[in-house]
Scaffold this motif. Structure first.
Motif, PDB file in Angstrom:
ATOM      1  N   UNK A 364       0.828  -1.203   0.000  1.00 25.77           N
ATOM      2  CA  UNK A 364       0.000   0.000   0.000  1.00 25.77           C
ATOM      3  C   UNK A 364       0.863   1.255   0.000  1.00 25.77           C
ATOM      4  N   UNK A 365       1.913   1.281   0.784  1.00 25.58           N
ATOM      5  CA  UNK A 365       2.791   2.455   0.815  1.00 25.58           C
ATOM      6  C   UNK A 365       3.447   2.696  -0.542  1.00 25.58           C
ATOM      7  N   UNK A 366       4.016   1.653  -1.129  1.00 28.81           N
ATOM      8  CA  UNK A 366       4.671   1.813  -2.439  1.00 28.81           C
ATOM      9  C   UNK A 366       3.676   2.326  -3.480  1.00 28.81           C
ATOM     10  N   UNK A 367       2.490   1.759  -3.467  1.00 22.39           N
ATOM     11  CA  UNK A 367       1.478   2.134  -4.458  1.00 22.39           C
ATOM     12  C   UNK A 367       1.028   3.577  -4.277  1.00 22.39           C
ATOM     13  N   UNK A 368       0.584   3.917  -3.078  1.00 25.50           N
ATOM     14  CA  UNK A 368       0.006   5.237  -2.865  1.00 25.50           C
ATOM     15  C   UNK A 368       1.040   6.348  -2.953  1.00 25.50           C
ATOM     16  N   UNK A 369       2.228   6.117  -2.440  1.00 22.17           N
ATOM     17  CA  UNK A 369       3.254   7.168  -2.468  1.00 22.17           C
ATOM     18  C   UNK A 369       3.708   7.454  -3.897  1.00 22.17           C
ATOM     19  N   UNK A 370       3.796   6.411  -4.723  1.00 26.04           N
ATOM     20  CA  UNK A 370       4.235   6.661  -6.102  1.00 26.04           C
ATOM     21  C   UNK A 370       3.121   7.296  -6.926  1.00 26.04           C
ATOM     22  N   UNK A 371       1.869   6.914  -6.680  1.00 19.40           N
ATOM     23  CA  UNK A 371       0.758   7.583  -7.374  1.00 19.40           C
ATOM     24  C   UNK A 371       0.722   9.057  -6.991  1.00 19.40           C
ATOM     25  N   UNK A 372       0.898   9.357  -5.690  1.00 21.06           N
ATOM     26  CA  UNK A 372       0.869  10.744  -5.228  1.00 21.06           C
ATOM     27  C   UNK A 372       1.989  11.552  -5.865  1.00 21.06           C
ATOM     28  N   UNK A 373       3.174  10.966  -5.935  1.00 25.97           N
ATOM     29  CA  UNK A 373       4.309  11.658  -6.553  1.00 25.97           C
ATOM     30  C   UNK A 373       4.057  11.907  -8.027  1.00 25.97           C
ATOM     31  N   UNK A 374       3.548  10.889  -8.713  1.00 21.64           N
ATOM     32  CA  UNK A 374       3.275  11.034 -10.140  1.00 21.64           C
ATOM     33  C   UNK A 374       2.218  12.115 -10.377  1.00 21.64           C
ATOM     34  N   UNK A 375       1.165  12.105  -9.576  1.00 21.84           N
ATOM     35  CA  UNK A 375       0.113  13.114  -9.732  1.00 21.84           C
ATOM     36  C   UNK A 375       0.661  14.515  -9.487  1.00 21.84           C
ATOM     37  N   UNK A 376       1.522  14.664  -8.481  1.00 22.03           N
ATOM     38  CA  UNK A 376       2.101  15.980  -8.189  1.00 22.03           C
ATOM     39  C   UNK A 376       2.941  16.477  -9.353  1.00 22.03           C
ATOM     40  N   UNK A 377       3.628  15.584 -10.026  1.00 21.64           N
ATOM     41  CA  UNK A 377       4.442  15.963 -11.187  1.00 21.64           C
ATOM     42  C   UNK A 377       3.620  16.281 -12.420  1.00 21.64           C
ATOM     43  N   UNK A 378       2.324  15.996 -12.386  1.00 20.62           N
ATOM     44  CA  UNK A 378       1.455  16.282 -13.540  1.00 20.62           C
ATOM     45  C   UNK A 378       0.822  17.667 -13.459  1.00 20.62           C
ATOM     46  N   UNK A 379       1.074  18.382 -12.357  1.00 26.56           N
ATOM     47  CA  UNK A 379       0.609  19.758 -12.231  1.00 26.56           C
ATOM     48  C   UNK A 379       1.747  20.670 -12.645  1.00 26.56           C
ATOM     49  N   UNK A 380       1.610  21.532 -13.638  1.00 27.55           N
ATOM     50  CA  UNK A 380       0.381  21.919 -14.346  1.00 27.55           C
ATOM     51  C   UNK A 380       0.209  21.258 -15.711  1.00 27.55           C
ATOM     52  N   UNK A 381       0.871  20.126 -15.956  1.00 24.29           N
ATOM     53  CA  UNK A 381       0.801  19.513 -17.282  1.00 24.29           C
ATOM     54  C   UNK A 381      -0.629  19.146 -17.682  1.00 24.29           C
ATOM     55  N   UNK A 382      -1.336  18.382 -16.827  1.00 21.57           N
ATOM     56  CA  UNK A 382      -2.667  17.900 -17.209  1.00 21.57           C
ATOM     57  C   UNK A 382      -3.787  18.758 -16.623  1.00 21.57           C
ATOM     58  N   UNK A 383      -3.469  19.523 -15.590  1.00 23.44           N
ATOM     59  CA  UNK A 383      -4.454  20.421 -14.973  1.00 23.44           C
ATOM     60  C   UNK A 383      -3.697  21.485 -14.198  1.00 23.44           C
ATOM     61  N   UNK A 384      -4.285  22.674 -14.096  1.00 24.78           N
ATOM     62  CA  UNK A 384      -3.629  23.754 -13.350  1.00 24.78           C
ATOM     63  C   UNK A 384      -3.822  23.617 -11.852  1.00 24.78           C
ATOM     64  N   UNK A 385      -4.783  22.823 -11.442  1.00 25.05           N
ATOM     65  CA  UNK A 385      -5.087  22.734 -10.016  1.00 25.05           C
ATOM     66  C   UNK A 385      -5.223  21.279  -9.607  1.00 25.05           C
ATOM     67  N   UNK A 386      -4.900  21.002  -8.355  1.00 27.67           N
ATOM     68  CA  UNK A 386      -4.954  19.641  -7.840  1.00 27.67           C
ATOM     69  C   UNK A 386      -6.384  19.168  -7.602  1.00 27.67           C
ATOM     70  N   UNK A 387      -7.319  20.107  -7.405  1.00 23.87           N
ATOM     71  CA  UNK A 387      -8.716  19.736  -7.174  1.00 23.87           C
ATOM     72  C   UNK A 387      -9.274  18.966  -8.368  1.00 23.87           C
ATOM     73  N   UNK A 388      -8.932  19.401  -9.579  1.00 26.98           N
ATOM     74  CA  UNK A 388      -9.427  18.729 -10.785  1.00 26.98           C
ATOM     75  C   UNK A 388      -8.946  17.280 -10.844  1.00 26.98           C
ATOM     76  N   UNK A 389      -7.711  17.053 -10.421  1.00 30.81           N
ATOM     77  CA  UNK A 389      -7.169  15.693 -10.429  1.00 30.81           C
ATOM     78  C   UNK A 389      -7.920  14.820  -9.423  1.00 30.81           C
ATOM     79  N   UNK A 390      -8.102  15.321  -8.216  1.00 30.36           N
ATOM     80  CA  UNK A 390      -8.822  14.548  -7.202  1.00 30.36           C
ATOM     81  C   UNK A 390     -10.256  14.270  -7.623  1.00 30.36           C
TER      82      UNK A 390
END
Length: 801
Positions: A364-390
């Motif tokens: 669970x830690x490996x999965x969630x931490x890497x997803x969180x890191x990947x999502x953080x690196x996608x701002x502002x590429x795929x969306x300008x705000x983190x709310x849209x991603x969530x």
């Protein structure tokens, strides 16, 4: 943007036909077109048809229409909605696009095919017509290269999720030339008329939800293979325990189809040359082999799971990806899972899991931490705000918490320290968060939600439409007027209160009824009207069966009768209350939950409402006034002063209750008479409480006139009941029902026909309530009813005994 009154959908495949069906369900006449066949079928040859015959030329579209009419779950709100769909073909009928206000292209996911079709479309549409593409990841801007400025200004991506009717998310992707006013007005239309939750996306490969979702799936496969987890272990760890759907990872993959998933991932790998985690978008060799063997999931009869015929019942075997053979599933057990079983809050549960030092916790830690890191690196590429991603992940993938909400649950600082200890790179967004002195992605202040905005390096309020009323924020802002463990009375503002049910599954027990009675007293003194609603997964699944069974086993007959009488009296108080009461059901609205709505003078129902009186499944009849109310609604169809045979009306109610019919939509609930023609329906569930509040306020302004208990209900009587019992006998002889079903339904028929009252006699509501209660109590004492209740509690399905 002009109002959308008519639409056209190009492409009658799985998505195109289902989109057209949803538009028809939303009362938008829709033209459905597809390509012309190039070969005759054997049946067409037998009829001596040619490729020029219209029947042949429209065949592909017609089959798409037939498919949505037979879809499970239903693609249409009502079967008759199909009357708003017309068919044709792309060669003969493109000129009819001039009649449409919105055209949806939903053909095969091929950029060149889409471009060529859009070039043809442009020649036939009126200038200013909205045209959109239902692509799951192709470039919006490349699709319209070479088309006119006017066309590009009114063109955008509309990514529906499958099935379009029930999946809330609509990703809206403007092109670089799309007019801002087109985006705004179309988003409003999609939310209010189509019932969608809209997320604005950038024109990047697979947009938001599928980009993060595909990364998550690929990462899960990688972790599973590298660390030696089994498929059933992974599904256990990535299902409800993690705030994800019950189908988890691999059952979802079987539902979607492995060929579809592989195609999405391959497209991403080819498109994401600059992605720092591009290597994650590689399909493992064993999955490639599954696709080559045709093990594509449910549509092929086998995928990660395979149904195996067995004596008594079928079993689902699971794939051993090391041997490529199916085997029986093994029991999954991790210490960490046992430790979190009782934690209801998803954030607290996930945090505890990720901190566990066992195989479950490490996964669970490996999965969630890497997803969180990947999502953080996608701002502002795929969306300008983190709310849209969530929001995209919650609304499109049914995650309880999006990536940034998950990181907040884990603890941003704690997570960062752990990542740094593991030598991982920290995303720029997180560096900005730290430099700003922030310690979380979200903050709550005075019942309002704020999210960290990287550009501003500060928190900004998360904007919601005025039609959205989040009850949890009102409660945090101190708007709770009264509360107990099962229900709360909340001030919605403008003189309207809301009775919120919040027990497990919103079951109805003594505390619920107590708060209902207390709410009426408070509203009488302090408010102008009452809404009964909540924002859980379901409105209410009915009475607390475990509590009832406990009382039965202890032979607390007087207590059971008293409890039923209290519930009946409370609902009669709701029905006759001198201020407006509006019930706002959604999701499962069953048994006692349905009876609350039947008693409410007005109902504002979500379109996706499964409503029904299902008590016969546990050997009982509706006794909170449901039997009585359904009889009244059937008799309301008889014009005043007209003498008619009551039998067909009573039979309709008997069949509805006896078969435990449950509506597949609020529209069908109206047909089944769980809703009246005067009740209201909200397409977008997010707007339900707002609409219910507005309905209540309208009744206040108009001068609400309360109902009064009726004493003039004409009943079928003993002679009519004999006809019902004769029909039950025939059904038993034909083995449609069991002996105990006959016994149970005779009790129901006794109530519906008015007990011992003579034919045509006038009785009161209280008389019928007394009959309901007596029948209910007598059935509680029956061993076969008790068997049905125990079986339902243990197995989650009805017992036929």
């Amino acid at each position: 943007m002009n109002r959308i009154r008519k639409a056209a959908v190009l492409g009658a495949g799985t998505m195109g036909a289902a989109i057209a069906a949803h538009l028809a369900g939303c009362r938008i006449p829709t033209l459905l077109l597809d390509v012309v066949p190039t070969e005759l079928t054997d049946e067409e040859k037998k009829k001596r048809l040619t490729l020029a015959a219209r029947e042949v030329r429209d065949r592909i579209t017609r089959r798409g229409l037939e498919r949505v009419c037979q879809a499970t779950p239903p693609a249409l709100f009502l079967s008759k909605d199909v009357e708003l769909m017309t068919t044709g073909n792309i060669e003969d009928d493109l000129s009819r696009l001039a009649e449409a206000d919105w055209i949806v292209e939903a053909v095969v996911e091929d950029l060149q095919v889409k471009r060529e079709l859009l070039q043809k479309v442009e020649r036939h549409v009126r200038p200013g017509t909205i045209v959109s593409t239902n692509t799951s990841g192709l470039s919006i801007n490349r699709m319209t290269e070479g088309l006119s400025d006017v066309f590009r200004r009114h063109f955008l991506g509309t990514h529906f999720f499958n099935p379009p009717r029930s999946m809330a998310l609509l990703e809206l992707i403007p092109g670089r030339d799309t007019l801002p006013e087109v985006v705004t007005s179309f988003a409003n239309f999609a939310e209010r008329i189509l019932g969608k939750r809209v997320v604005l996306c950038k024109d990047t490969p697979c947009f938001i939800a599928n980009r993060i979702g595909a990364f998550s799936k690929c990462l899960i496969l990688k972790l599973m293979v590298e660390d030696g987890y089994t498929i059933e272990e992974v599904d256990t760890l990535t299902g409800p325990i993690l705030g994800r759907p019950r189908t988890a990872t691999f059952r979802t993959a079987d539902l979607v189809g492995l060929d579809v998933s592989v195609s999405v991932v391959d497209h991403l790998y080819e498109s994401l040359e600059g992605d720092e985690r591009r290597d994650r978008f590689r399909i493992p060799p064993f999955v490639r082999e599954m696709v080559e063997r045709g093990w594509l999931g449910n549509k092929a009869g086998q995928g990660f799971y395979k149904r195996m015929k067995g004596p008594g019942k079928d079993d689902f075997y699971v794939l051993d990806y090391r041997t490529m053979e199916y085997r029986p599933q093994e029991q999954v057990s991790f210490p960490a899972l046992e430790a979190v079983q009782g934690i209801e809050d998803a954030g607290a549960r996930i945090k505890r899991l990720a901190e566990a030092d066992d195989r479950a916790g490490r996964f669970v830690w490996k999965l969630l931490s890497e997803i969180a890191t990947y999502a953080a690196n996608r701002i502002p590429e795929i969306a300008d705000d983190l709310v849209s991603v969530d929001r995209a992940m919650r609304w499109g993938y049914h995650w309880e918490l999006g990536p940034f909400e998950t990181w907040d649950a884990l603890g941003v600082e704690e997570g960062l320290r752990r990542m740094e200890g593991e030598g991982r790179a920290i995303p720029p967004l997180i560096q900005t968060l730290r430099e700003a002195g922030a310690r979380s992605f979200y903050q709550k202040r005075d019942g309002r939600l704020f999210a960290f905005q990287a550009k501003a390096k500060s928190y900004q309020e998360v904007e919601e439409r005025p039609e959205v009323i989040p009850l949890k924020f009102l409660k945090e802002a101190g708007k709770v007027v009264a509360s107990n463990p099962s229900a709360s009375l909340i001030d919605l503002g403008d003189g309207i209160a809301c009775l919120e049910l919040h027990s497990k599954l919103n079951t109805i027990g003594p505390e619920t009824i107590q708060m209902l009675k207390k709410s009426l007293s408070i509203v009488e003194e302090q408010f102008e009207g009452l809404v009964i609603g909540n924002q859980g997964r379901d409105f209410s699944v009915g009475a607390n069966l475990a509590f009832l069974l406990f009382s039965i086993q202890n032979e607390e007959w007087d207590e059971i009768e008293r409890a039923v009488k209290v519930f009946q009296d409370a609902l009669m108080a709701v029905k006759t209350f001198h201020k407006p009461v509006v019930a706002a059901p959604f999701g499962r609205t069953l048994a006692g939950g349905c009876e609350i709505c039947l008693a409410s003078p007005t109902v504002q129902a979500a379109a996706e409402t499964s409503m029904g009186l299902v008590e016969v499944g546990v050997g009982l009849i509706p006794a909170g006034g449901g039997t009585k109310e359904m009889l009244l609604r059937a008799l309301e169809a008889i014009p005043e002063g007209v003498e008619v045979d009551l039998y067909p009306f009573v039979r309709f109610v008997l069949e509805t209750i006896a078969q435990a019919k449950v509506s597949t939509s609020a529209m069908e609930a109206r047909r089944l008479r769980f809703l009246r023609p005067s009740d209201h329906i909200t397409i977008n569930k997010d707007f339900l409480l707002f609409d219910a509040k507005m309905t209540t306020l309208a009744q206040v302004r108009e001068g609400f006139r309360p109902l009064h208990p009726r004493r003039d209900i004409k009943v079928l009587g003993e002679r009519g009941r004999a006809a019902v019992e004769a029909e039950l006998h025939n059904m038993r002889v034909a083995e449609f029902i069991s002996d105990y079903d006959v016994h149970l339904l005779k009790k129901l028929a006794y109530v519906l026909s008015g007990g011992e009252a003579p034919s045509g006699a006038l009785v009161s509501e209280q008389y019928l309530l007394d009959l309901e209660r007596e029948a209910f109590l007598s059935l509680c004492g029956e061993p076969k009813t008790q068997e049905r209740i125990r079986y339902r509690l243990a197995e989650g399905k009805p017992l036929r005994n």
